[in-house]
Scaffold this motif. Structure first.
Motif, PDB file in Angstrom:
ATOM      1  N   ASP A 161      30.664  37.497  37.729  1.00 35.50           N
ATOM      2  CA  ASP A 161      30.583  38.880  38.182  1.00 35.50           C
ATOM      3  C   ASP A 161      29.165  39.263  38.581  1.00 35.50           C
ATOM      4  O   ASP A 161      28.954  40.025  39.526  1.00 35.50           O
ATOM      5  CB  ASP A 161      31.095  39.818  37.086  1.00 35.50           C
ATOM      6  CG  ASP A 161      32.605  39.758  36.938  1.00 35.50           C
ATOM      7  OD1 ASP A 161      33.254  39.240  37.856  1.00 35.50           O
ATOM      8  OD2 ASP A 161      33.123  40.211  35.903  1.00 35.50           O
ATOM      9  N   GLU A 162      28.195  38.732  37.856  1.00 38.72           N
ATOM     10  CA  GLU A 162      26.810  39.007  38.226  1.00 38.72           C
ATOM     11  C   GLU A 162      26.476  38.352  39.559  1.00 38.72           C
ATOM     12  O   GLU A 162      25.717  38.910  40.366  1.00 38.72           O
ATOM     13  CB  GLU A 162      25.872  38.509  37.125  1.00 38.72           C
ATOM     14  CG  GLU A 162      24.449  39.007  37.271  1.00 38.72           C
ATOM     15  CD  GLU A 162      23.652  38.884  35.993  1.00 38.72           C
ATOM     16  OE1 GLU A 162      22.417  38.913  36.073  1.00 38.72           O
ATOM     17  OE2 GLU A 162      24.270  38.755  34.912  1.00 38.72           O
ATOM     18  N   ILE A 164      28.549  37.997  41.974  1.00 37.96           N
ATOM     19  CA  ILE A 164      29.144  38.884  42.987  1.00 37.96           C
ATOM     20  C   ILE A 164      28.215  40.056  43.279  1.00 37.96           C
ATOM     21  O   ILE A 164      28.002  40.433  44.442  1.00 37.96           O
ATOM     22  CB  ILE A 164      30.522  39.378  42.503  1.00 37.96           C
ATOM     23  CG1 ILE A 164      31.532  38.232  42.521  1.00 37.96           C
ATOM     24  CG2 ILE A 164      31.021  40.528  43.364  1.00 37.96           C
ATOM     25  CD1 ILE A 164      32.897  38.597  42.015  1.00 37.96           C
ATOM     26  N   ARG A 213      34.166  35.338  44.311  1.00 41.27           N
ATOM     27  CA  ARG A 213      35.376  36.018  43.848  1.00 41.27           C
ATOM     28  C   ARG A 213      36.366  35.033  43.234  1.00 41.27           C
ATOM     29  O   ARG A 213      37.019  35.334  42.222  1.00 41.27           O
ATOM     30  CB  ARG A 213      36.026  36.769  45.014  1.00 41.27           C
ATOM     31  CG  ARG A 213      35.339  38.074  45.376  1.00 41.27           C
ATOM     32  CD  ARG A 213      36.240  38.940  46.256  1.00 41.27           C
ATOM     33  NE  ARG A 213      36.467  38.309  47.551  1.00 41.27           N
ATOM     34  CZ  ARG A 213      35.742  38.531  48.627  1.00 41.27           C
ATOM     35  NH1 ARG A 213      34.726  39.368  48.575  1.00 41.27           N
ATOM     36  NH2 ARG A 213      36.028  37.934  49.778  1.00 41.27           N
ATOM     37  N   SER A 216      35.140  34.191  39.827  1.00 48.59           N
ATOM     38  CA  SER A 216      35.359  35.311  38.908  1.00 48.59           C
ATOM     39  C   SER A 216      36.816  35.386  38.472  1.00 48.59           C
ATOM     40  O   SER A 216      37.116  35.594  37.289  1.00 48.59           O
ATOM     41  CB  SER A 216      34.936  36.615  39.587  1.00 48.59           C
ATOM     42  OG  SER A 216      35.198  37.729  38.744  1.00 48.59           O
ATOM     43  N   GLN A 217      37.733  35.216  39.401  1.00 48.91           N
ATOM     44  CA  GLN A 217      39.152  35.258  39.053  1.00 48.91           C
ATOM     45  C   GLN A 217      39.537  34.126  38.106  1.00 48.91           C
ATOM     46  O   GLN A 217      40.305  34.316  37.155  1.00 48.91           O
ATOM     47  CB  GLN A 217      39.991  35.207  40.328  1.00 48.91           C
ATOM     48  CG  GLN A 217      39.867  36.442  41.208  1.00 48.91           C
ATOM     49  CD  GLN A 217      40.519  36.272  42.567  1.00 48.91           C
ATOM     50  OE1 GLN A 217      41.097  35.223  42.860  1.00 48.91           O
ATOM     51  NE2 GLN A 217      40.422  37.288  43.410  1.00 48.91           N
ATOM     52  N   ARG A 220      38.055  34.920  34.705  1.00 49.52           N
ATOM     53  CA  ARG A 220      38.812  35.990  34.046  1.00 49.52           C
ATOM     54  C   ARG A 220      40.136  35.467  33.500  1.00 49.52           C
ATOM     55  O   ARG A 220      40.558  35.854  32.406  1.00 49.52           O
ATOM     56  CB  ARG A 220      39.050  37.121  35.057  1.00 49.52           C
ATOM     57  CG  ARG A 220      39.529  38.426  34.446  1.00 49.52           C
ATOM     58  CD  ARG A 220      39.551  39.505  35.509  1.00 49.52           C
ATOM     59  NE  ARG A 220      38.213  39.758  36.006  1.00 49.52           N
ATOM     60  CZ  ARG A 220      37.352  40.603  35.438  1.00 49.52           C
ATOM     61  NH1 ARG A 220      37.704  41.268  34.353  1.00 49.52           N
ATOM     62  NH2 ARG A 220      36.159  40.788  35.960  1.00 49.52           N
ATOM     63  N   SER A 233      37.718  45.620  31.089  1.00 51.25           N
ATOM     64  CA  SER A 233      36.332  45.336  31.453  1.00 51.25           C
ATOM     65  C   SER A 233      35.685  44.545  30.329  1.00 51.25           C
ATOM     66  O   SER A 233      36.239  44.410  29.229  1.00 51.25           O
ATOM     67  CB  SER A 233      35.573  46.640  31.696  1.00 51.25           C
ATOM     68  OG  SER A 233      35.724  47.497  30.568  1.00 51.25           O
ATOM     69  N   ARG A 236      28.416  43.764  29.289  1.00 48.13           N
ATOM     70  CA  ARG A 236      27.416  42.924  29.924  1.00 48.13           C
ATOM     71  C   ARG A 236      26.305  42.555  28.947  1.00 48.13           C
ATOM     72  O   ARG A 236      26.120  43.185  27.912  1.00 48.13           O
ATOM     73  CB  ARG A 236      26.818  43.650  31.131  1.00 48.13           C
ATOM     74  CG  ARG A 236      27.818  44.012  32.196  1.00 48.13           C
ATOM     75  CD  ARG A 236      27.217  44.910  33.260  1.00 48.13           C
ATOM     76  NE  ARG A 236      26.026  44.322  33.851  1.00 48.13           N
ATOM     77  CZ  ARG A 236      25.292  44.918  34.786  1.00 48.13           C
ATOM     78  NH1 ARG A 236      25.631  46.118  35.215  1.00 48.13           N
ATOM     79  NH2 ARG A 236      24.242  44.317  35.286  1.00 48.13           N
ATOM     80  N   PHE A 457      31.274  45.560  33.185  1.00 46.78           N
ATOM     81  CA  PHE A 457      31.633  45.190  34.545  1.00 46.78           C
ATOM     82  C   PHE A 457      32.973  45.833  34.886  1.00 46.78           C
ATOM     83  O   PHE A 457      33.781  46.109  34.008  1.00 46.78           O
ATOM     84  CB  PHE A 457      31.765  43.669  34.671  1.00 46.78           C
ATOM     85  CG  PHE A 457      30.456  42.958  34.738  1.00 46.78           C
ATOM     86  CD1 PHE A 457      30.081  42.073  33.755  1.00 46.78           C
ATOM     87  CD2 PHE A 457      29.592  43.167  35.792  1.00 46.78           C
ATOM     88  CE1 PHE A 457      28.885  41.397  33.811  1.00 46.78           C
ATOM     89  CE2 PHE A 457      28.387  42.507  35.867  1.00 46.78           C
ATOM     90  CZ  PHE A 457      28.019  41.626  34.866  1.00 46.78           C
ATOM     91  N   THR A 460      38.096  44.687  38.078  1.00 50.53           N
ATOM     92  CA  THR A 460      38.289  43.734  39.174  1.00 50.53           C
ATOM     93  C   THR A 460      36.966  43.499  39.864  1.00 50.53           C
ATOM     94  O   THR A 460      36.090  44.364  39.847  1.00 50.53           O
ATOM     95  CB  THR A 460      39.314  44.265  40.190  1.00 50.53           C
ATOM     96  OG1 THR A 460      38.867  45.524  40.683  1.00 50.53           O
ATOM     97  CG2 THR A 460      40.674  44.445  39.523  1.00 50.53           C
ATOM     98  N   SER A 461      36.828  42.359  40.457  1.00 54.43           N
ATOM     99  CA  SER A 461      35.578  42.027  41.103  1.00 54.43           C
ATOM    100  C   SER A 461      35.319  42.994  42.246  1.00 54.43           C
ATOM    101  O   SER A 461      36.214  43.310  43.026  1.00 54.43           O
ATOM    102  CB  SER A 461      35.643  40.596  41.644  1.00 54.43           C
ATOM    103  OG  SER A 461      35.922  39.703  40.600  1.00 54.43           O
TER     104      SER A 461
END
Length: 465
Positions: A161-162, A164, A213, A216-217, A220, A233, A236, A457, A460-461
């Motif tokens: 996520d970071e 992204i 992305r 990240s998916q 997750r 969420s 962080r 975060f 979703t991205s």
């Protein structure tokens, strides 16, 4: 209705609505915010690997009661009832006589056996104790490995996520630079190459955004499988808290000594070695005699043809001695087999000790060098940020080109990306170091969770333009 009454009514309704909104509980279907502590509790309750290890430990704990039962009194009762048909042929005064008699017979027996000398069973009991220790050590090992998997999955999601967010910031900078290059070209002070260069960087950003992305998916989903419950969420990492309370690497010798004593891997292998030693003792004990005390009570009705329609009661108590003289060589073969298994257990312990030392050394270096790398990259980020600002100002003054600005932005993005990777890699290495040494516990997780900030975060991205 008068105006002042209407205003008063509206104010009352607004106050009531606010009160109801504050007192009503939150919607049950809203997924909670996830931090390491909540994720750990969920993983402890839901992880299938840990549940299987718990079941294995419960099964292993029963080895001692099973072995001890063979040394305690054995009480049994038996009952039989038969229908008999007896035919006899005799001669009476040289005259053949044939008789037939039908009758029922029954026997009830109560037997109590108390082992007195049972070398094999005593060795089995000691072996069962070692097996319980191994099962408990494997459970602890699985629990700590779950902590490693959870922390790695959590940090993998944070890093993705970071990444992204970094790409999004870089995309915005490249978009701004592309607009500036187009304006300069339209005004006649720029060149087409600057526009093409900025556009190429934007196209590369789009490809990197797609990959980020996907990462990240995947991260997750991996974390979702571990906690087995929805979350909206994740908390962080707070770089400032990490800077104030960095992980302590300590001395490598101290970690090695701690691992030798507390590592669940070493404990399991030492217990396995003890179980192999007791297996050898069991094999050798088959040469030895056994002695049991036996008490028996027997009640019979017509228990043989000479006592038809006769009831009898018999009680006895005594000792039963057994000594195996020859069993076809099975005892000697069992001794040789057990001795070979003992040698294998000794060698496995030695190999594991060397491998554990190597892994501890690697993770210790990951922490010590990671801390140094974090400091170096923090300075690199600061320098790259200053270079980016200077390049933009020089571009506006006509002393730098668009390519210079883009290269400065790329350098800043790479430094920030490397810094984020170094932070998460260092923390993960510290967790693995604690797990290998058998020192990771709930307090360790609480200290790690304290490094997280209240910000989260998004669920979703974020989209990247």
């Amino acid at each position: 209705m008068p105006r002042h009454r209407l205003l008063a009514a509206r104010l009352a309704l607004g106050t009531l609505a606010a009160f109801v909104a504050c007192t009503l509980p939150a919607r049950a279907d809203t997924p909670p915010r996830l931090d390491l502590d909540r994720a750990w509790q969920a993983a402890l309750a839901n992880d299938a690997v840990l549940r299987a290890a718990r079941a294995g430990a419960e099964s292993g704990r029963e080895a001692v009661p099973l072995a001890r039962a063979q040394l305690l009194p054995q009480v049994g009762i038996s009952w039989t009832r038969n229908k008999n048909e007896l035919e006899t042929d005799t001669r009476v005064a040289q005259v053949p006589v044939h008789t037939r008699q039908d009758y029922y017979s029954s026997t009830r027996t109560l037997t109590i056996r108390q082992p007195l000398i049972q070398p094999v069973q005593w060795a089995t009991l000691r072996q069962a104790g070692a097996q319980v220790v191994e099962a408990e050590a494997l459970l602890v090992q699985t629990r700590q490995q779950l902590a490693t998997r959870l922390v790695e999955a959590y940090f993998e999601l944070l890093l993705a996520d970071e990444q992204i967010m970094l790409i999004q910031a870089q995309t915005e900078a490249h978009t701004s630079q592309l607009d500036a290059a187009r304006k300069s070209f339209a005004a006649g002070s720029g060149i087409r190459t600057e526009i093409d260069e900025a556009q190429a960087r934007l196209d590369l950003d789009a490809a990197q955004a797609l990959e980020a992305r996907q990462q990240s998916q995947l991260a997750r989903r991996r974390l979702q499988q571990l906690v087995a419950e929805p979350f909206s969420s994740v908390a962080r990492l707070d770089p400032e808290r990490l800077r104030r309370a960095p992980p302590e690497a300590g001395e490598l010798d101290g970690w090695l000594a701690l691992a030798e004593e507390n590592s669940p891997e070493m404990q399991a292998l030492r217990a396995r070695l003890e179980a192999a030693s007791q297996e050898l003792a069991k094999a050798r004990a088959r040469h030895l005699p056994t002695l049991d005390a036996v008490a028996q009570a027997n009640r019979g009705v017509s228990d043989n043809i000479n006592r038809i329609d006769t009831r009898s009661n018999q009680a006895s108590i005594g000792l039963q001695f057994n000594l195996a003289l020859y069993s076809g060589g099975a005892v000697d073969a069992a001794v040789r087999q057990a001795r070979a298994e003992l040698t294998r257990a000794e060698e496995n312990l030695a190999v594991q000790r060397l491998d554990l030392s190597l892994r501890l050394h690697r993770e210790h270096r990951g922490v010590t060098e990671g801390l140094l790398r974090i400091k170096a990259l923090e300075q690199a980020v600061a320098s790259a940020a200053q270079l980016s600002v200077s390049s933009r100002r020089a571009y506006q003054a006509g002393a730098r080109t668009t390519l210079d600005v883009l290269n400065a932005e790329q350098q800043l993005h790479a430094a920030r990306r490397d810094l984020a990777q170094a932070r998460y890699a260092t923390l993960a290495a510290h967790v693995r170091l604690q797990v290998l040494a058998g020192a990771f516990d709930d307090d360790s997780l609480a200290r790690l969770n304290a490094l997280l900030e209240s910000g989260v975060f998004p669920a979703t991205s974020p989209a990247i333009r």
